[in-house]
Design a protein around this motif. Sequence first.
Motif, PDB file in Angstrom:
ATOM      1  N   SER A 267     -39.477  -2.102   8.001  1.00  0.00           N
ATOM      2  CA  SER A 267     -40.852  -2.559   7.723  1.00  0.00           C
ATOM      3  C   SER A 267     -41.258  -2.311   6.273  1.00  0.00           C
ATOM      4  CB  SER A 267     -41.842  -1.870   8.673  1.00  0.00           C
ATOM      5  OG  SER A 267     -41.514  -2.118  10.018  1.00  0.00           O
ATOM      6  N   PRO A 268     -40.551  -2.891   5.318  1.00  0.00           N
ATOM      7  CA  PRO A 268     -40.822  -2.598   3.905  1.00  0.00           C
ATOM      8  C   PRO A 268     -42.196  -3.094   3.464  1.00  0.00           C
ATOM      9  CG  PRO A 268     -39.383  -4.495   4.083  1.00  0.00           C
ATOM     10  CD  PRO A 268     -39.519  -3.934   5.465  1.00  0.00           C
ATOM     11  N   GLU A 269     -42.826  -2.311   2.619  1.00  0.00           N
ATOM     12  CA  GLU A 269     -44.129  -2.699   2.082  1.00  0.00           C
ATOM     13  C   GLU A 269     -44.036  -3.149   0.634  1.00  0.00           C
ATOM     14  OE1 GLU A 269     -46.831   0.509   2.731  1.00  0.00           O
ATOM     15  OE2 GLU A 269     -46.753   0.349   4.919  1.00  0.00           O
ATOM     16  N   ILE A 270     -43.018  -2.685  -0.094  1.00  0.00           N
ATOM     17  CA  ILE A 270     -42.867  -3.110  -1.483  1.00  0.00           C
ATOM     18  C   ILE A 270     -41.895  -4.287  -1.541  1.00  0.00           C
ATOM     19  CG2 ILE A 270     -43.361  -0.782  -2.334  1.00  0.00           C
ATOM     20  CD1 ILE A 270     -40.365  -0.506  -2.967  1.00  0.00           C
TER      21      ILE A 270
ATOM     22  N   GLU B 243     -34.523   9.009   1.741  1.00  0.00           N
ATOM     23  CA  GLU B 243     -35.820   9.386   2.311  1.00  0.00           C
ATOM     24  C   GLU B 243     -35.917  10.892   2.532  1.00  0.00           C
ATOM     25  OE1 GLU B 243     -36.316   6.812   5.709  1.00  0.00           O
ATOM     26  OE2 GLU B 243     -37.044   5.163   4.445  1.00  0.00           O
ATOM     27  N   LYS B 244     -34.814  11.521   2.846  1.00  0.00           N
ATOM     28  CA  LYS B 244     -34.797  12.988   2.996  1.00  0.00           C
ATOM     29  C   LYS B 244     -35.222  13.674   1.703  1.00  0.00           C
ATOM     30  CE  LYS B 244     -31.480  16.768   3.694  1.00  0.00           C
ATOM     31  NZ  LYS B 244     -30.054  17.100   3.977  1.00  0.00           N
ATOM     32  N   HIS B 245     -34.856  13.075   0.563  1.00  0.00           N
ATOM     33  CA  HIS B 245     -35.139  13.690  -0.739  1.00  0.00           C
ATOM     34  C   HIS B 245     -36.323  13.041  -1.456  1.00  0.00           C
ATOM     35  CE1 HIS B 245     -31.667  16.390  -0.748  1.00  0.00           C
ATOM     36  NE2 HIS B 245     -31.001  15.408  -0.174  1.00  0.00           N
ATOM     37  N   GLY B 246     -37.095  12.249  -0.729  1.00  0.00           N
ATOM     38  CA  GLY B 246     -38.292  11.658  -1.312  1.00  0.00           C
ATOM     39  C   GLY B 246     -38.016  10.609  -2.363  1.00  0.00           C
ATOM     40  N   ILE B 247     -36.878   9.938  -2.262  1.00  0.00           N
ATOM     41  CA  ILE B 247     -36.489   8.901  -3.223  1.00  0.00           C
ATOM     42  C   ILE B 247     -36.789   7.533  -2.613  1.00  0.00           C
ATOM     43  CG2 ILE B 247     -34.530   7.853  -4.420  1.00  0.00           C
ATOM     44  CD1 ILE B 247     -33.242  10.691  -4.392  1.00  0.00           C
ATOM     45  N   GLY B 248     -37.484   6.697  -3.354  1.00  0.00           N
ATOM     46  CA  GLY B 248     -37.802   5.358  -2.880  1.00  0.00           C
ATOM     47  C   GLY B 248     -36.591   4.436  -2.945  1.00  0.00           C
ATOM     48  N   TRP B 249     -36.684   3.293  -2.276  1.00  0.00           N
ATOM     49  CA  TRP B 249     -35.562   2.353  -2.282  1.00  0.00           C
ATOM     50  C   TRP B 249     -36.076   0.946  -2.009  1.00  0.00           C
ATOM     51  CZ3 TRP B 249     -34.862  -0.612   2.079  1.00  0.00           C
ATOM     52  CH2 TRP B 249     -35.434  -0.132   3.256  1.00  0.00           C
TER      53      TRP B 249
ATOM     54  N   PRO C 193     -42.920 -12.253   7.726  1.00  0.00           N
ATOM     55  CA  PRO C 193     -42.498 -12.417   6.333  1.00  0.00           C
ATOM     56  C   PRO C 193     -42.279 -11.076   5.648  1.00  0.00           C
ATOM     57  CG  PRO C 193     -44.838 -12.859   6.540  1.00  0.00           C
ATOM     58  CD  PRO C 193     -44.325 -12.674   7.935  1.00  0.00           C
ATOM     59  N   MET C 194     -41.450 -11.077   4.601  1.00  0.00           N
ATOM     60  CA  MET C 194     -41.230  -9.883   3.801  1.00  0.00           C
ATOM     61  C   MET C 194     -41.511 -10.193   2.337  1.00  0.00           C
ATOM     62  SD  MET C 194     -37.891  -7.806   5.157  1.00  0.00           S
ATOM     63  CE  MET C 194     -36.778  -9.206   5.053  1.00  0.00           C
ATOM     64  N   PRO C 195     -42.188  -9.283   1.626  1.00  0.00           N
ATOM     65  CA  PRO C 195     -42.445  -9.515   0.199  1.00  0.00           C
ATOM     66  C   PRO C 195     -41.158  -9.392  -0.609  1.00  0.00           C
ATOM     67  CG  PRO C 195     -43.135  -7.302   0.827  1.00  0.00           C
ATOM     68  CD  PRO C 195     -42.732  -7.996   2.094  1.00  0.00           C
ATOM     69  N   ILE C 196     -40.994 -10.264  -1.595  1.00  0.00           N
ATOM     70  CA  ILE C 196     -39.818 -10.222  -2.467  1.00  0.00           C
ATOM     71  C   ILE C 196     -40.254 -10.379  -3.921  1.00  0.00           C
ATOM     72  CG2 ILE C 196     -38.247 -11.132  -0.712  1.00  0.00           C
ATOM     73  CD1 ILE C 196     -38.433 -13.869  -2.077  1.00  0.00           C
ATOM     74  N   ASN C 197     -39.367  -9.989  -4.827  1.00  0.00           N
ATOM     75  CA  ASN C 197     -39.658 -10.201  -6.246  1.00  0.00           C
ATOM     76  C   ASN C 197     -39.114 -11.549  -6.720  1.00  0.00           C
ATOM     77  OD1 ASN C 197     -37.095  -7.840  -6.658  1.00  0.00           O
ATOM     78  ND2 ASN C 197     -36.845  -9.915  -7.416  1.00  0.00           N
TER      79      ASN C 197
ATOM     80  N   VAL D 238     -38.525 -19.313   1.137  1.00  0.00           N
ATOM     81  CA  VAL D 238     -39.350 -18.512   0.233  1.00  0.00           C
ATOM     82  C   VAL D 238     -40.666 -19.236  -0.020  1.00  0.00           C
ATOM     83  CG1 VAL D 238     -39.543 -17.551  -2.095  1.00  0.00           C
ATOM     84  CG2 VAL D 238     -37.355 -17.439  -0.866  1.00  0.00           C
ATOM     85  N   ARG D 239     -41.775 -18.554   0.259  1.00  0.00           N
ATOM     86  CA  ARG D 239     -43.110 -19.114   0.042  1.00  0.00           C
ATOM     87  C   ARG D 239     -44.037 -18.038  -0.513  1.00  0.00           C
ATOM     88  NH1 ARG D 239     -43.904 -21.760   6.002  1.00  0.00           N
ATOM     89  NH2 ARG D 239     -42.291 -23.378   5.889  1.00  0.00           N
ATOM     90  N   LYS D 240     -44.660 -18.336  -1.634  1.00  0.00           N
ATOM     91  CA  LYS D 240     -45.702 -17.469  -2.196  1.00  0.00           C
ATOM     92  C   LYS D 240     -45.277 -16.000  -2.277  1.00  0.00           C
ATOM     93  CE  LYS D 240     -49.456 -20.506  -0.713  1.00  0.00           C
ATOM     94  NZ  LYS D 240     -50.708 -20.637   0.082  1.00  0.00           N
ATOM     95  N   GLY D 241     -44.086 -15.783  -2.802  1.00  0.00           N
ATOM     96  CA  GLY D 241     -43.631 -14.423  -3.019  1.00  0.00           C
ATOM     97  C   GLY D 241     -43.159 -13.705  -1.775  1.00  0.00           C
ATOM     98  N   GLU D 242     -42.868 -14.445  -0.712  1.00  0.00           N
ATOM     99  CA  GLU D 242     -42.354 -13.839   0.520  1.00  0.00           C
ATOM    100  C   GLU D 242     -41.168 -14.652   1.026  1.00  0.00           C
ATOM    101  OE1 GLU D 242     -46.217 -11.855   2.687  1.00  0.00           O
ATOM    102  OE2 GLU D 242     -45.889 -14.010   2.974  1.00  0.00           O
TER     103      GLU D 242
END
Length: 360
Positions: A320-323, A291-297, A135-139, A343-347
């Motif tokens: 492997s996203p964590e956010i 990622e080279k410039h330390g910018i999140g995505w 599963p992957m977390p989603i908004n 979609v189940r429980k935010g994933e």
Amino acid sequence: MSNYKRISFSYIKRKLVFRFDAGTSRGILKTKEVFWIKASSAENPTVIGWGEAAPLVKLSPDDRPDFESKLEDFLVKLSQLDWEMSEEKVLDQVSETIPFDFPSIRFGVEVAVLDLMNGGNKQILQNDFRDQYQPMPINGLIWMGEVQFMKDQIDQKLEEGFDCIKMKIGAISFEKELELLSYIRSQYSADQITLRVDANGAFSPEEALEKLTRLAELSIHSIEQPIRAGQPEEMRKLCEISPLPIALDEELIGVEEKESLLKKIAPQFIILKPCLLGGIKETREWISVAEKHGIGWWMTSALESNIGLNAICQLTSQYSPEIPQGLGTGKLFENNLGSPLTVRKGEIIYDPKKAWEEPS
């Protein structure tokens, strides 16, 4: 499959119907037109690959009156190629054949050919989402509309177990939007619920800092595109002084000089929508530079059907996203294709017990 092969292409046009009037700062969306691209080969005609080209009205570079005729022309050209069936070569051939200003067609063809190459089972890339059912977390996305409509959406998303809520702002009064965000914050701390907002460029440069300061008081995680795209100097200044992390979204569309833009503006985050940016190859390049410039995505769908959403999920999973990602749009349409995407429980998960409905 042989190393080189000819591929036949065709497409099916479908008008997806929203379950509700989907409000954005660019207007109300009631329907969404998509083009499902079919890839097949005489060598193994029972194997079919499916992709999706789905330009967003008033936003995609290829939202133009001649889109369908251009799509037909490109598919004729693509059918005349000798395809080398490796992932890297497929992506290269697509980008060499389809111009940069047709990003949704690039994405659709990439996905269709990779699906065909991998056996026609909606397996686009090697990834844990599809291979291991990870599963992957989603908004949870809150669409614009009347205050009560937005509040009802908030309550529903919280009840469904989302711990990241993204609210589109800029269509009703800013004070009422603050009230809605305060309503969430009064019940849940920032440790319990992450709040994101998406302004879609609704603020003017003159008013933006004041509004960002007020939003920051509610422990907002980030704001997407506070001012409209195409004002790099104003956006750079805002990113420097904002009390709230800023994510570029529309700012990335149509940009080939990725590193130049990100070095100039230096945002905290970027939002990636493959069908607006030119597909899998271009999206990977954005990630590499960020990622080279330390910018999140994080990745976000652009109102594709489940064909396109499935491919974006698989691409996202490779990192492997964590956010939480913005990949919860599959239930928006009354006539979306049935699929294992659940979609189940935010994933979001790929449920192998559910079957794909074939495009028709």
